[in-house]
Scaffold this motif. Sequence first.
Motif, PDB file in Angstrom:
ATOM      1  N   GLU A 167       0.823  -1.212   0.000  1.00  0.00           N
ATOM      2  CA  GLU A 167       0.000   0.000   0.000  1.00  0.00           C
ATOM      3  C   GLU A 167       0.860   1.266   0.000  1.00  0.00           C
ATOM      4  O   GLU A 167       0.633   2.185  -0.792  1.00  0.00           O
ATOM      5  CB  GLU A 167      -0.907  -0.005   1.230  1.00  0.00           C
ATOM      6  CG  GLU A 167      -1.874   1.147   1.289  1.00  0.00           C
ATOM      7  CD  GLU A 167      -2.828   1.003   2.459  1.00  0.00           C
ATOM      8  OE1 GLU A 167      -4.023   1.221   2.247  1.00  0.00           O
ATOM      9  OE2 GLU A 167      -2.380   0.684   3.580  1.00  0.00           O
ATOM     10  N   ASN A 222       0.954   3.686  -3.260  1.00  0.00           N
ATOM     11  CA  ASN A 222       0.329   4.991  -3.081  1.00  0.00           C
ATOM     12  C   ASN A 222       1.318   6.137  -2.921  1.00  0.00           C
ATOM     13  O   ASN A 222       1.004   7.282  -3.263  1.00  0.00           O
ATOM     14  CB  ASN A 222      -0.599   4.979  -1.864  1.00  0.00           C
ATOM     15  CG  ASN A 222      -1.891   4.237  -2.126  1.00  0.00           C
ATOM     16  OD1 ASN A 222      -2.333   4.133  -3.259  1.00  0.00           O
ATOM     17  ND2 ASN A 222      -2.483   3.702  -1.080  1.00  0.00           N
ATOM     18  N   ASN A 261       3.774   6.395  -6.966  1.00  0.00           N
ATOM     19  CA  ASN A 261       3.179   7.615  -7.504  1.00  0.00           C
ATOM     20  C   ASN A 261       4.178   8.758  -7.586  1.00  0.00           C
ATOM     21  O   ASN A 261       4.168   9.522  -8.553  1.00  0.00           O
ATOM     22  CB  ASN A 261       1.967   8.023  -6.659  1.00  0.00           C
ATOM     23  CG  ASN A 261       0.695   7.342  -7.126  1.00  0.00           C
ATOM     24  OD1 ASN A 261       0.179   7.606  -8.201  1.00  0.00           O
ATOM     25  ND2 ASN A 261       0.200   6.425  -6.318  1.00  0.00           N
ATOM     26  N   LYS A 267     -10.898  15.384   7.031  1.00  0.00           N
ATOM     27  CA  LYS A 267     -11.538  14.948   5.791  1.00  0.00           C
ATOM     28  C   LYS A 267     -12.604  15.940   5.327  1.00  0.00           C
ATOM     29  O   LYS A 267     -12.758  16.177   4.125  1.00  0.00           O
ATOM     30  CB  LYS A 267     -12.128  13.554   5.977  1.00  0.00           C
ATOM     31  CG  LYS A 267     -11.063  12.466   6.050  1.00  0.00           C
ATOM     32  CD  LYS A 267     -11.647  11.067   6.130  1.00  0.00           C
ATOM     33  CE  LYS A 267     -12.139  10.756   7.504  1.00  0.00           C
ATOM     34  NZ  LYS A 267     -12.544   9.335   7.662  1.00  0.00           N
ATOM     35  N   GLU A 310     -12.583  17.761   1.683  1.00  0.00           N
ATOM     36  CA  GLU A 310     -13.737  17.710   0.787  1.00  0.00           C
ATOM     37  C   GLU A 310     -14.224  19.113   0.454  1.00  0.00           C
ATOM     38  O   GLU A 310     -14.608  19.400  -0.688  1.00  0.00           O
ATOM     39  CB  GLU A 310     -14.831  16.862   1.431  1.00  0.00           C
ATOM     40  CG  GLU A 310     -14.467  15.377   1.438  1.00  0.00           C
ATOM     41  CD  GLU A 310     -15.230  14.574   2.476  1.00  0.00           C
ATOM     42  OE1 GLU A 310     -16.171  15.121   3.095  1.00  0.00           O
ATOM     43  OE2 GLU A 310     -14.866  13.392   2.679  1.00  0.00           O
ATOM     44  N   GLU A 341      -8.545  15.709  -3.516  1.00  0.00           N
ATOM     45  CA  GLU A 341      -8.761  14.265  -3.527  1.00  0.00           C
ATOM     46  C   GLU A 341      -7.804  13.570  -2.563  1.00  0.00           C
ATOM     47  O   GLU A 341      -6.663  13.997  -2.382  1.00  0.00           O
ATOM     48  CB  GLU A 341      -8.568  13.714  -4.937  1.00  0.00           C
ATOM     49  CG  GLU A 341      -9.592  14.247  -5.940  1.00  0.00           C
ATOM     50  CD  GLU A 341      -9.398  13.636  -7.318  1.00  0.00           C
ATOM     51  OE1 GLU A 341      -8.592  12.681  -7.435  1.00  0.00           O
ATOM     52  OE2 GLU A 341     -10.044  14.111  -8.262  1.00  0.00           O
ATOM     53  N   TYR A 342      -8.278  12.491  -1.939  1.00  0.00           N
ATOM     54  CA  TYR A 342      -7.429  11.727  -1.035  1.00  0.00           C
ATOM     55  C   TYR A 342      -7.913  10.282  -0.994  1.00  0.00           C
ATOM     56  O   TYR A 342      -9.042   9.975  -1.370  1.00  0.00           O
ATOM     57  CB  TYR A 342      -7.458  12.323   0.380  1.00  0.00           C
ATOM     58  CG  TYR A 342      -8.792  12.186   1.091  1.00  0.00           C
ATOM     59  CD1 TYR A 342      -9.051  11.103   1.926  1.00  0.00           C
ATOM     60  CD2 TYR A 342      -9.797  13.142   0.920  1.00  0.00           C
ATOM     61  CE1 TYR A 342     -10.266  10.978   2.569  1.00  0.00           C
ATOM     62  CE2 TYR A 342     -11.008  13.028   1.557  1.00  0.00           C
ATOM     63  CZ  TYR A 342     -11.247  11.936   2.390  1.00  0.00           C
ATOM     64  OH  TYR A 342     -12.456  11.812   3.021  1.00  0.00           O
ATOM     65  N   THR A 343      -7.025   9.406  -0.588  1.00  0.00           N
ATOM     66  CA  THR A 343      -7.420   8.040  -0.277  1.00  0.00           C
ATOM     67  C   THR A 343      -7.128   7.820   1.196  1.00  0.00           C
ATOM     68  O   THR A 343      -6.349   8.542   1.816  1.00  0.00           O
ATOM     69  CB  THR A 343      -6.651   7.007  -1.121  1.00  0.00           C
ATOM     70  OG1 THR A 343      -5.261   7.117  -0.828  1.00  0.00           O
ATOM     71  CG2 THR A 343      -6.885   7.231  -2.590  1.00  0.00           C
ATOM     72  N   GLN A 344      -7.750   6.797   1.764  1.00  0.00           N
ATOM     73  CA  GLN A 344      -7.643   6.569   3.198  1.00  0.00           C
ATOM     74  C   GLN A 344      -7.447   5.092   3.480  1.00  0.00           C
ATOM     75  O   GLN A 344      -8.037   4.242   2.820  1.00  0.00           O
ATOM     76  CB  GLN A 344      -8.924   7.053   3.882  1.00  0.00           C
ATOM     77  CG  GLN A 344      -9.023   6.709   5.344  1.00  0.00           C
ATOM     78  CD  GLN A 344     -10.396   7.059   5.888  1.00  0.00           C
ATOM     79  OE1 GLN A 344     -10.915   8.133   5.636  1.00  0.00           O
ATOM     80  NE2 GLN A 344     -10.993   6.141   6.626  1.00  0.00           N
ATOM     81  N   SER A 345      -6.604   4.802   4.437  1.00  0.00           N
ATOM     82  CA  SER A 345      -6.487   3.431   4.912  1.00  0.00           C
ATOM     83  C   SER A 345      -6.392   3.450   6.428  1.00  0.00           C
ATOM     84  O   SER A 345      -6.266   4.515   7.031  1.00  0.00           O
ATOM     85  CB  SER A 345      -5.269   2.742   4.289  1.00  0.00           C
ATOM     86  OG  SER A 345      -4.075   3.402   4.665  1.00  0.00           O
ATOM     87  N   ASP A 378      -6.432   6.678  11.410  1.00  0.00           N
ATOM     88  CA  ASP A 378      -6.635   6.893   9.981  1.00  0.00           C
ATOM     89  C   ASP A 378      -5.311   7.247   9.341  1.00  0.00           C
ATOM     90  O   ASP A 378      -4.561   8.067   9.859  1.00  0.00           O
ATOM     91  CB  ASP A 378      -7.590   8.065   9.746  1.00  0.00           C
ATOM     92  CG  ASP A 378      -9.029   7.611   9.676  1.00  0.00           C
ATOM     93  OD1 ASP A 378      -9.264   6.419   9.887  1.00  0.00           O
ATOM     94  OD2 ASP A 378      -9.906   8.451   9.435  1.00  0.00           O
ATOM     95  N   ALA A 418      -4.516   8.945   6.067  1.00  0.00           N
ATOM     96  CA  ALA A 418      -5.101   9.627   4.917  1.00  0.00           C
ATOM     97  C   ALA A 418      -3.979  10.039   3.975  1.00  0.00           C
ATOM     98  O   ALA A 418      -3.159  10.870   4.308  1.00  0.00           O
ATOM     99  CB  ALA A 418      -5.887  10.851   5.361  1.00  0.00           C
TER     100      ALA A 418
END
Length: 310
Positions: free
Chosen positions: A46, A50, A54, A212, A216, A221-225, A297, A299
């Motif tokens: 991951e 990510n 990238n 978050k 927004e 834009e973001y991804t989260q794990s 989180d 992020a």
Amino acid sequence: MMASNMSENKLFNLLSDMKHYHKTYAAYCSKTNKWQEWQKWTESAEFESNVVANLSKNFSGNMDQPIRVLGIGSGDGILEMHQLRKLAAKFPKISASVVEPSELITKYKDTVGRNPVADNITFEWYKQTFDEYLACHGSEKKYHFISVVHAVYFLGDPDVFIKKMYKLLEPGGILLVILLTDHTGSGSIPLHQSELKDDKTTNNYVNSSQVKATLEKLQIEYTQSIYKETTDITDFMTNDDSEEGELLLDFLTSTINFRKSAPYDVRARVMRHFQQGSHIEKTDDGDEKISYKHTSDVAILFVTRRDRAK
């Protein structure tokens, strides 16, 4: 205000006394598996896809220039150095700037001096707050990767600091923010803001939902794990007289001198929370250990701009 001067039944936010905060943080560090979990995460596919992949895709056309990395609130660098090692394996040159206002930056520098992270990394050290850094150096210097690991709690209004960080990113750069959620782990400890009497810090607690919501609103834009940490809370669950346990309890509740200062009902509610969120394990020597699980989180925020990455 110092813990020894506080009145009974008044709760003071931990961030109002940084000397006490660092004592509690040291107690926490000795009881958490955060370091192992963080290393696993930075070694994971991951993080590789990510972050590393990238960055490589966005900036591979200019590999003769160093990748610029900014750490905000880097502390003693234990978490940050794992990231830098992963990046150093991919990029031939890295310029790392470290912004940390506390004495922990000295420990970070000493660690790097004794055991360099990698030969292709150069460091610049700034013993300053993030705002002090911006006031001195402005936003002219841009970064390809900015890392903020459990430091947003000190930065104030998310609407303000997210914009500031965004401006520091190169087009195509990545901002990594790690912070506690608002619904699990320490972020869900049942302390109400009205019970914290220090107005300077009461409203400064930042959790993942707030960050978050800012992203927004700004259309970033973001991804989260998610990753989980476990902390050994045996000391304060089984021994009211353990100094180390009391420091750990203060850290997890973000409160100075919590057990002595909290009203009975608040204290009972919080201890019940820890009891319900923990489980008992057997140690190698046969003793019982009470482990408490947190969830954080992670992020990973990708900046999307139309202008070409430099």
